[in-house]
Design an enzyme around this catalytic site. Structure first.
Site, PDB file in Angstrom:
ATOM      1  N   ASN A  61     -72.782   9.844  23.853  1.00  0.00           N
ATOM      2  CA  ASN A  61     -72.151   8.999  24.868  1.00  0.00           C
ATOM      3  C   ASN A  61     -71.518   9.795  26.016  1.00  0.00           C
ATOM      4  O   ASN A  61     -71.476   9.305  27.149  1.00  0.00           O
ATOM      5  CB  ASN A  61     -71.081   8.133  24.182  1.00  0.00           C
ATOM      6  CG  ASN A  61     -70.148   7.477  25.190  1.00  0.00           C
ATOM      7  OD1 ASN A  61     -70.507   6.521  25.860  1.00  0.00           O
ATOM      8  ND2 ASN A  61     -68.940   8.025  25.329  1.00  0.00           N
ATOM      9  N   TYR A 103     -77.542  11.512  38.765  1.00  0.00           N
ATOM     10  CA  TYR A 103     -77.173  10.648  37.637  1.00  0.00           C
ATOM     11  C   TYR A 103     -78.357   9.762  37.239  1.00  0.00           C
ATOM     12  O   TYR A 103     -78.696   9.669  36.056  1.00  0.00           O
ATOM     13  CB  TYR A 103     -75.967   9.786  38.032  1.00  0.00           C
ATOM     14  CG  TYR A 103     -75.472   8.873  36.937  1.00  0.00           C
ATOM     15  CD1 TYR A 103     -74.641   9.363  35.928  1.00  0.00           C
ATOM     16  CD2 TYR A 103     -75.827   7.525  36.903  1.00  0.00           C
ATOM     17  CE1 TYR A 103     -74.179   8.519  34.916  1.00  0.00           C
ATOM     18  CE2 TYR A 103     -75.362   6.692  35.898  1.00  0.00           C
ATOM     19  CZ  TYR A 103     -74.542   7.192  34.912  1.00  0.00           C
ATOM     20  OH  TYR A 103     -74.085   6.359  33.904  1.00  0.00           O
ATOM     21  N   VAL A 157     -69.178  19.368  25.588  1.00  0.00           N
ATOM     22  CA  VAL A 157     -70.620  19.301  25.285  1.00  0.00           C
ATOM     23  C   VAL A 157     -71.452  20.186  26.209  1.00  0.00           C
ATOM     24  O   VAL A 157     -72.644  20.380  25.970  1.00  0.00           O
ATOM     25  CB  VAL A 157     -71.169  17.839  25.308  1.00  0.00           C
ATOM     26  CG1 VAL A 157     -70.484  16.980  24.259  1.00  0.00           C
ATOM     27  CG2 VAL A 157     -71.086  17.225  26.705  1.00  0.00           C
ATOM     28  N   SER A 169     -78.356   4.062  31.025  1.00  0.00           N
ATOM     29  CA  SER A 169     -77.828   3.215  32.109  1.00  0.00           C
ATOM     30  C   SER A 169     -78.978   2.424  32.717  1.00  0.00           C
ATOM     31  O   SER A 169     -80.135   2.871  32.656  1.00  0.00           O
ATOM     32  CB  SER A 169     -77.202   4.115  33.180  1.00  0.00           C
ATOM     33  OG  SER A 169     -76.964   3.385  34.366  1.00  0.00           O
ATOM     34  N   SER A 205     -80.886  11.778  35.494  1.00  0.00           N
ATOM     35  CA  SER A 205     -80.472  12.189  34.137  1.00  0.00           C
ATOM     36  C   SER A 205     -80.696  11.050  33.144  1.00  0.00           C
ATOM     37  O   SER A 205     -81.126  11.273  32.007  1.00  0.00           O
ATOM     38  CB  SER A 205     -79.005  12.651  34.126  1.00  0.00           C
ATOM     39  OG  SER A 205     -78.104  11.554  34.232  1.00  0.00           O
ATOM     40  N   LYS A 206     -80.441   9.820  33.570  1.00  0.00           N
ATOM     41  CA  LYS A 206     -80.584   8.684  32.656  1.00  0.00           C
ATOM     42  C   LYS A 206     -82.055   8.307  32.478  1.00  0.00           C
ATOM     43  O   LYS A 206     -82.461   7.887  31.391  1.00  0.00           O
ATOM     44  CB  LYS A 206     -79.757   7.494  33.156  1.00  0.00           C
ATOM     45  CG  LYS A 206     -78.242   7.758  33.175  1.00  0.00           C
ATOM     46  CD  LYS A 206     -77.665   8.128  31.820  1.00  0.00           C
ATOM     47  CE  LYS A 206     -76.150   8.233  31.821  1.00  0.00           C
ATOM     48  NZ  LYS A 206     -75.562   8.604  30.531  1.00  0.00           N
TER      49      LYS A 206
END
Ligand SMILES: NC(=O)c1ccc[n+]([C@@H]2O[C@H](COP(=O)([O-])OP(=O)(O)OC[C@H]3O[C@@H](n4cnc5c(N)ncnc54)[C@H](OP(=O)(O)O)[C@@H]3O)[C@@H](O)[C@H]2O)c1
Length: 253
Positions: A89, A152, A63, A139, A155-156
């Site tokens: 996902n 992370y 991806v 998340s 990003s979420k």
């Protein structure tokens, strides 16, 4: 049979939450497109789906590569003729802090944020035709800062905002967009991030003790909520970020 004749693309279907999503959609008779980089693991997921009489389309793609994202959409349409559901996902985490430099930020953002953004935009014309929907795997770290996983968490958080903006943009076309926000889930993600087995076990044990329900989720627990959000039963649900964390994030730390 809820998804009979519906075409569902799942990225990161070779492991963890994505593989669990594949199985629950297979039980509901969906036509599946299983995307990931590891062919052997994708084949294992496809074999689990075959137990329900399905023949998923296995698509090896990264991806992070723009041409691969185009390939996912083009080959799905060539193979099955339509797209009803996109489950964004595929994702990973890196245990790095800001002081460690910008490389972690670039790679995490590319996979966890840029890829869902671009893949959704490429799939949109087909989702409009079917009045389909998108489910993003976010998340609880979208709203609970963790300094060892800054990129992370960012990003979420951005993925949740993408969910809401896309829901507003696509709503008039009858296309819904939702996120699920899991707490800790027993998958390969922490091992892939470099934690050893003992550290992973200790982490999950601590989380089990902290959570009001005294347990942590498995991929299947997340997959059932994804299935609901992707189904017509959730026809009035869009722009939502659905928490699945055994109550962890409502506790004061
Ligand atoms: N486990 C948790 O505690 C937890 C909690 C909240 C949210 N999440 C989210 O859940 C999602 C799935 O994670 P998981 O826990 O199931 O982890 P996992 O078991 O490590 O699975 C990650 C999946 O993402 C795929 N993937 C990663 N990079 C990719 C790329 N560049 N191109 C294509 N596929 C790629 C992997 O496939 P290949 O290796 O075959 O490429 C694998 O199938 C992620 O978005 C993660 O952030 C997990």
């Amino acid at each position: 049979m809820v998804f009979k004749n519906k075409v569902v693309i799942i990225t990161g279907a070779s492991s963890g939450i994505g593989a669990a999503c594949a199985v629950v959609f297979a039980k509901s008779s969906a036509k599946l497109v299983l995307v990931g980089r590891n062919f052997d693991n994708l084949t294992k997921t496809a074999n689990m789906c075959k137990k329900f009489g399905l023949h998923p389309f296995v698509l090896v793609a990264d991806v992070n590569i723009e041409d691969d994202l185009k390939k996912i959409v083009d080959e799905t349409v060539q193979h099955f003729g339509r797209i009803d559901v996109l489950v964004n996902n595929a994702g990973f985490t890196i245990l790095k802090e800001i002081k460690d430099g910008v490389d972690a930020f670039d790679s995490v953002m590319r996979t966890n944020l840029r890829a869902p953004y671009l893949l959704t935009s490429l799939a949109l014309p087909y989702l409009i035709k079917t009045k389909g929907n998108v489910v993003n795997i976010s998340s609880i770290l979208a709203y609970r800062p963790l300094a060892t996983m800054t990129a992370y968490c960012m990003s979420k958080a951005a993925l949740d905002m993408f969910t809401k903006c896309a829901a507003i943009e696509f709503g008039p076309h009858g296309v819904r967009v939702n996120s699920v926000n899991p707490g800790p889930v027993k998958t390969q993600i922490f091992k892939s991030a470099g934690l050893n087995e003992e550290a992973v076990e200790m982490f999950f044990s601590n989380m089990e003790q902290s959570a009001p329900l005294q347990k942590v989720a498995y991929g299947e627990d997340v997959a059932e909520v994804v299935l609901f959000l992707a189904s017509d039963k959730a026809s009035c649900v869009t722009g939502s970020c659905y928490q699945i964390d055994c109550g962890l994030s409502i506790k004061q730390t």
